[in-house]
Enzyme design. Structure first.
Site: not given
Length: 409
Positions: A277, A225
């Site tokens: 949020k 990765s």
């Protein structure tokens, strides 16, 4: 009686017995009878003098003669004591106190040498552990930089399970600044980590290459990765046939613990300025809109990853996408599909670095950040321990927004 045979005292001296002899006559006779010892030319011993003189009170001339030394002089009493003292000193060599002092001095000298040896070995070990080992020989260098552990941004000492972009980038920057460094080898053992950390390291790799410094990657057990993300732009990649690599992709994880909070009676009131949020908060799951947004963010990072691999490996975008579904490849398969160049270990990578760096002869190998006992003890100004390291990465591991990772799960 005939008067001729009588002495004036009325005693016949010829017929007198020893018992009847006067004291004076007996002592003189004894003195002459005892004169049996012949004095050698080189002199006589003190004991002989005393023996011969003790019984000869009436022969002072014999005593004086016996007391004379080889030179014919009669030594005075202090002079005899001095001669006797010198004789004893000569026979015994040196006094016991002097010998003890000499032994103590030798012991102190041996202890001093031992301390110097310990300090020298300790300093050599410290310098070797801090990256100066092997820095002898020719002036042309190869810098070896280790990438070990999960990659992330932050200030975490090496050797504690994390590879920070600050440390790796700093080492690459320092290697490029050294005019004697001709090439850099990255030794990678990492499952990946933060895409942001991988991007910071990759940017520093590209700067080195722009300065004419080739970068070679040596994969160990694992380079997946984000660890492959920083490998892709390298000039040459070595892996082992059993190395785990690939895993090209991005993941963003969220944790929903709302059922646990309800069971425990934990309630939250959230006041927020916008709809997204509190996205990723563990007190609730994602809404459909939030899930769609999360997918968008992940695909942006994914596209960047694919582009990085395509440019680094000289492959088309579509070719990379066919391989970039997140799966792990062995080193054997990775070489077959073009993700690595060859099989080899760290020293093969160093040889390749010397070749690409144009080094003639045996290069100096400088290990920039090799983990050792000395670096663990002295490498951190803060004296960070393993337990404190988890607190330094708490912002990443316990992020309230979940974790975006280019990392093997």
């Amino acid at each position: 009686m005939n008067d001729e045979n009588v002495n004036p005292e009325g005693t016949d001296s010829k017929n007198a017995s020893p018992e009847e002899a006067p004291e004076e006559d007996l002592s003189i006779s004894g003195a002459y009878d005892k004169k049996e010892t012949i004095i050698p030319e080189e002199g006589i011993s003190e004991s002989t003098i005393m023996e011969n003189s003790s019984g000869s009170d009436s022969a002072p001339e014999r005593q004086e003669e016996a007391k004379k030394d080889a030179s014919g002089l009669i030594p005075r009493e202090p002079e005899k004591k001095r001669i006797e003292s010198e004789r004893l000193s000569t026979n015994s060599g040196s006094s016991p106190s002097l010998k003890k002092k000499e032994r103590n001095n030798r012991s102190y000298f041996v202890v001093l040498l031992a301390l110097i040896a310990v300090i020298t070995v300790s300093m050599a070990a410290i310098f070797y552990g801090l990256g100066f080992g092997g820095d002898f020989g020719t002036s042309e260098k190869i810098a070896v930089i280790y990438v070990q552990g999960s990659m992330l941004t932050g200030n975490v000492p090496s050797g504690l399970g994390y590879a920070t972009s600050e440390e790796i980038s700093e080492n690459i920057h320092s290697a490029v600044a050294d005019e004697n460094v001709r090439a850099i080898v990255l030794r990678i053992n990492s499952p990946g980590g933060s895409p942001a950390a991988a991007q910071e390291i990759s940017a520093e790799i590209e700067k080195a290459q722009e300065q004419g410094i080739p970068v070679i990657v040596s994969m160990g057990d694992l380079a997946a990765s984000a660890a492959y993300y920083i490998s892709a732009p390298a000039d040459y990649i070595y892996a082992n046939p059993s190395t785990s690599t690939g895993s090209i992709g991005v993941i963003w994880t969220f944790e929903n613990m709302s059922s646990y909070y309800e069971k425990e009676g934990v309630e939250y009131y959230i006041s927020k300025s916008g709809e997204f949020k509190d996205m990723g908060g563990s007190w609730r799951g994602l809404t459909d809109e939030e899930k769609e947004y999360a997918d968008t963010v992940v695909m942006e990072s994914y596209e960047d990853f694919v582009t990085q691999v395509a440019e680094g490996r000289n492959m088309s975008h579509s070719e990379v996408k066919e391989l970039a579904d997140g799966r792990i490849y062995t080193g054997m398969k990775a070489k077959e599909i073009g993700l690595v160049d060859d099989f080899g270990n760290l020293y093969d990578a160093i040889d390749k670095a010397a070749e690409l760096g144009g080094i003639q002869g045996e290069p100096r190998v400088v290990y920039m950040n090799r983990v050792s006992l000395s670096s663990l003890l002295l490498g951190s100004d803060s004296g960070t321990s393993g337990g404190e390291a988890s607190q330094l990465v708490n912002y990443f591991e316990k992020s309230p927004y979940g974790k975006i990772l280019a990392c093997m799960n």
